[in-house]
Design a protein around this motif. Structure first.
Motif, PDB file in Angstrom:
ATOM      1  N   SER A  23     -28.982  25.940  62.272  1.00 30.75           N
ATOM      2  CA  SER A  23     -30.443  25.922  62.659  1.00 30.75           C
ATOM      3  C   SER A  23     -30.605  25.250  63.922  1.00 30.75           C
ATOM      4  N   GLU A  24     -30.135  24.315  64.404  1.00 25.50           N
ATOM      5  CA  GLU A  24     -30.228  23.593  65.588  1.00 25.50           C
ATOM      6  C   GLU A  24     -29.439  24.906  66.611  1.00 25.50           C
ATOM      7  N   ILE A  25     -28.264  25.344  66.441  1.00 29.55           N
ATOM      8  CA  ILE A  25     -27.716  26.156  67.163  1.00 29.55           C
ATOM      9  C   ILE A  25     -28.562  27.439  67.527  1.00 29.55           C
ATOM     10  N   ARG A  26     -29.199  27.960  66.782  1.00 37.05           N
ATOM     11  CA  ARG A  26     -30.019  29.058  66.712  1.00 37.05           C
ATOM     12  C   ARG A  26     -31.190  28.824  67.674  1.00 37.05           C
ATOM     13  N   LYS A  27     -31.579  27.781  67.906  1.00 32.49           N
ATOM     14  CA  LYS A  27     -32.653  27.311  68.859  1.00 32.49           C
ATOM     15  C   LYS A  27     -32.289  27.415  70.533  1.00 32.49           C
ATOM     16  N   THR A  28     -30.956  27.690  70.612  1.00 30.46           N
ATOM     17  CA  THR A  28     -30.323  27.812  71.911  1.00 30.46           C
ATOM     18  C   THR A  28     -29.690  29.119  72.447  1.00 30.46           C
ATOM     19  N   THR A  29     -29.341  29.391  73.387  1.00 26.19           N
ATOM     20  CA  THR A  29     -28.636  30.642  73.826  1.00 26.19           C
ATOM     21  C   THR A  29     -27.147  30.492  74.323  1.00 26.19           C
ATOM     22  N   SER A  30     -26.583  29.303  74.314  1.00 21.94           N
ATOM     23  CA  SER A  30     -25.508  29.004  74.622  1.00 21.94           C
ATOM     24  C   SER A  30     -24.601  28.093  73.894  1.00 21.94           C
ATOM     25  N   LEU A  31     -23.558  28.316  73.392  1.00 25.39           N
ATOM     26  CA  LEU A  31     -22.578  27.291  72.637  1.00 25.39           C
ATOM     27  C   LEU A  31     -21.441  27.053  73.409  1.00 25.39           C
ATOM     28  N   VAL A  32     -21.169  25.899  73.712  1.00 25.88           N
ATOM     29  CA  VAL A  32     -20.125  25.323  74.234  1.00 25.88           C
ATOM     30  C   VAL A  32     -19.136  24.626  73.277  1.00 25.88           C
ATOM     31  N   LEU A  33     -17.817  25.143  72.931  1.00 28.70           N
ATOM     32  CA  LEU A  33     -17.208  24.362  71.725  1.00 28.70           C
ATOM     33  C   LEU A  33     -16.069  23.473  72.460  1.00 28.70           C
ATOM     34  N   VAL A  34     -16.059  22.301  72.139  1.00 28.19           N
ATOM     35  CA  VAL A  34     -14.885  21.426  72.471  1.00 28.19           C
ATOM     36  C   VAL A  34     -14.028  21.224  71.387  1.00 28.19           C
ATOM     37  N   PRO A  35     -13.012  22.213  71.068  1.00 29.19           N
ATOM     38  CA  PRO A  35     -12.275  22.017  69.719  1.00 29.19           C
ATOM     39  C   PRO A  35     -11.340  20.784  69.912  1.00 29.19           C
ATOM     40  N   GLN A  36     -10.755  20.195  68.753  1.00 33.99           N
ATOM     41  CA  GLN A  36     -10.009  18.903  68.729  1.00 33.99           C
ATOM     42  C   GLN A  36      -8.729  19.607  67.887  1.00 33.99           C
ATOM     43  N   HIS A  37      -7.437  19.137  68.176  1.00 34.91           N
ATOM     44  CA  HIS A  37      -6.586  19.448  67.638  1.00 34.91           C
ATOM     45  C   HIS A  37      -6.314  20.795  67.101  1.00 34.91           C
ATOM     46  N   ILE A  38      -6.002  21.359  65.588  1.00 36.07           N
ATOM     47  CA  ILE A  38      -5.719  22.557  65.361  1.00 36.07           C
ATOM     48  C   ILE A  38      -7.001  23.550  65.356  1.00 36.07           C
ATOM     49  N   LEU A  39      -8.135  22.686  65.623  1.00 37.26           N
ATOM     50  CA  LEU A  39      -9.349  23.909  66.018  1.00 37.26           C
ATOM     51  C   LEU A  39      -9.264  24.643  67.112  1.00 37.26           C
ATOM     52  N   HIS A  40      -8.308  24.171  67.960  1.00 40.18           N
ATOM     53  CA  HIS A  40      -8.107  25.018  69.330  1.00 40.18           C
ATOM     54  C   HIS A  40      -7.678  26.533  68.931  1.00 40.18           C
ATOM     55  N   TYR A  41      -7.124  26.668  67.797  1.00 32.57           N
ATOM     56  CA  TYR A  41      -6.388  28.088  67.194  1.00 32.57           C
ATOM     57  C   TYR A  41      -7.270  28.607  66.303  1.00 32.57           C
ATOM     58  N   LEU A  42      -8.720  28.028  66.202  1.00 30.81           N
ATOM     59  CA  LEU A  42      -9.565  28.900  65.563  1.00 30.81           C
ATOM     60  C   LEU A  42     -10.591  29.680  66.182  1.00 30.81           C
ATOM     61  N   PRO A  43     -10.672  30.932  66.199  1.00 31.14           N
ATOM     62  CA  PRO A  43     -11.804  31.719  66.770  1.00 31.14           C
ATOM     63  C   PRO A  43     -13.222  31.459  65.993  1.00 31.14           C
ATOM     64  N   PHE A  44     -13.888  30.747  66.405  1.00 33.08           N
ATOM     65  CA  PHE A  44     -15.291  30.207  65.563  1.00 33.08           C
ATOM     66  C   PHE A  44     -16.248  31.496  65.894  1.00 33.08           C
ATOM     67  N   SER A  45     -15.908  32.522  66.779  1.00 33.89           N
ATOM     68  CA  SER A  45     -16.867  33.714  66.689  1.00 33.89           C
ATOM     69  C   SER A  45     -16.607  34.384  65.140  1.00 33.89           C
ATOM     70  N   ALA A  46     -15.508  34.159  64.449  1.00 29.52           N
ATOM     71  CA  ALA A  46     -15.118  34.908  63.225  1.00 29.52           C
ATOM     72  C   ALA A  46     -15.840  34.056  61.960  1.00 29.52           C
ATOM     73  N   LEU A  47     -16.230  32.946  62.286  1.00 28.47           N
ATOM     74  CA  LEU A  47     -16.936  32.097  60.901  1.00 28.47           C
ATOM     75  C   LEU A  47     -17.858  32.948  60.607  1.00 28.47           C
ATOM     76  N   VAL A  48     -17.916  33.003  59.084  1.00 31.65           N
ATOM     77  CA  VAL A  48     -18.972  33.929  58.560  1.00 31.65           C
ATOM     78  C   VAL A  48     -20.312  33.061  58.230  1.00 31.65           C
ATOM     79  N   ILE A  49     -21.182  33.792  58.754  1.00 29.63           N
ATOM     80  CA  ILE A  49     -22.778  33.072  58.621  1.00 29.63           C
ATOM     81  C   ILE A  49     -23.282  33.581  57.318  1.00 29.63           C
ATOM     82  N   SER A  50     -23.106  34.888  56.860  1.00 29.34           N
ATOM     83  CA  SER A  50     -23.835  35.099  55.393  1.00 29.34           C
ATOM     84  C   SER A  50     -22.657  36.219  55.024  1.00 29.34           C
ATOM     85  N   LYS A  51     -22.328  36.094  53.765  1.00 28.30           N
ATOM     86  CA  LYS A  51     -21.359  37.115  53.265  1.00 28.30           C
ATOM     87  C   LYS A  51     -21.915  38.526  52.728  1.00 28.30           C
ATOM     88  N   ASP A  52     -21.308  39.305  52.634  1.00 22.66           N
ATOM     89  CA  ASP A  52     -21.549  40.633  52.323  1.00 22.66           C
ATOM     90  C   ASP A  52     -21.627  40.707  50.682  1.00 22.66           C
TER      91      ASP A  52
END
Length: 312
Positions: A23-52
């Motif tokens: 809900s906080e992210i939705r208040k802005t227009t830009s999201l800068v992700l600074v991953p750590q460890h294996i999260l470097h290999y995760l495409p955050f864009s593919a995280l599911v917000i709501s399921k079909d």
């Protein structure tokens, strides 16, 4: 067609980005992700917000809403310190572009999507596409020469990640032979590797580097917590680049050129890769969602392979 992937990506999203954070992210227009460890290999864009939650028949593919659907600028940064350095480098509209593509390399599977990648660059950039090296001109020497050119640099070829020796990760080009009649000719039987270590020894003047290459966005087997990855991506950024688009796994030739065509068009219009990639991905997804056919390319494997790292 096993749609449990949307459940797993939804659970992962609620762990990493709980609803109160979302809900906080939705208040802005830009999201800068600074991953750590294996999260470097995760495409955050593919995280599911709501399921079909519709009843899915046999061979149906789920159509959930992803983080990329939130209309955000999305960018990965190696660290806040590096991000600040990168975003303060000179930024100018991407008026020119250069490209090198190797569709057929000795002893390796052909990459039919490379030719389409090059044609897309020609169509979008026209006369502003200053140099194109392909087929027997796609030599390591040619690739190195393009590092010094400003604007956008697209490299379409095989990429290999050496997780134990990340600075030895490389892109594949041909080995140049003697200069004849003023033209470079390649030794068709020999490949040459452009390693991350070698890139670090050159000045990179390209502001956006696009690696349309498998595994080019990877690095160390076990990244240090809080540190960015060593490898091809880091080498381009450290040597002068501002943003790098790279592949996290196999780049699928059946869908990647179509996705990248939209990306180039958006970059041409906005001069901002962090706007262009999510818009291209949303356009790709929305077109498939509207289709009356079964569209397996809706699976994140096909559209979230590309990761953008650097300045926003």
């Amino acid at each position: 067609m096993d749609n449990t992937w949307q459940d797993e990506l939804f659970e992962l999203r609620t762990t990493l980005l709980p609803d109160e954070i979302l809900s906080e992210i939705r208040k802005t227009t830009s999201l800068v992700l600074v991953p750590q460890h294996i999260l470097h290999y995760l495409p955050f864009s593919a995280l599911v917000i709501s399921k079909d939650r519709s009843k899915l028949g046999k061979n149906a593919i789920a159509k959930p809403r992803f983080l990329v659907d939130e209309s955000l600028r999305l960018i990965n940064a190696p660290s806040f310190t590096i991000w600040d350095v990168l975003r303060n480098r000179r930024h100018a509209p991407f008026r020119t572009a250069n490209a090198i593509g190797l569709a057929v390399a000795p002893g390796l599977p052909p990459l039919p999507g490379v030719e389409q990648d090059l044609n897309n660059m020609r169509e979008v950039f026209g006369k502003d596409l200053r140099s194109v090296f392909e087929k027997d001109q796609a030599t390591k020497e040619s690739a190195v020469s393009l590092l010094r050119e400003a604007g956008i640099l697209m490299l379409a070829t095989h990429g290999f990640n050496d997780s134990d020796r990340p600075l030895e990760s490389y892109l594949v080009f041909l080995k140049g032979s003697a200069i004849e009649s003023g033209e470079k000719h390649a030794d068709a039987d020999t490949e040459e590797k452009l390693t991350a270590r070698e890139i670090l020894s050159h000045q990179v003047n390209a502001r956006l580097i696009v690696m349309s290459a498998c595994y080019s966005g990877l690095g160390d087997r076990s990244p240090q917590p809080g540190d960015d990855l060593f490898g091809l991506q880091r080498a381009f950024l450290q040597s002068g680049g501002r943003s790098v688009l790279s592949g996290l796994w196999d780049v699928y030739d059946g869908s990647a050129p179509d996705l990248m065509m939209s990306f180039y068009q958006e970059v041409r219009n906005t001069s901002s890769p962090s706007i262009a990639l999510p818009k291209a991905q949303r356009s790709f997804l929305n077109r498939l969602r509207a289709s009356k056919r079964i569209e397996p390319w809706l699976h994140p494997y096909f559209w979230s392979v590309f990761s953008l790292c650097g300045a926003d």
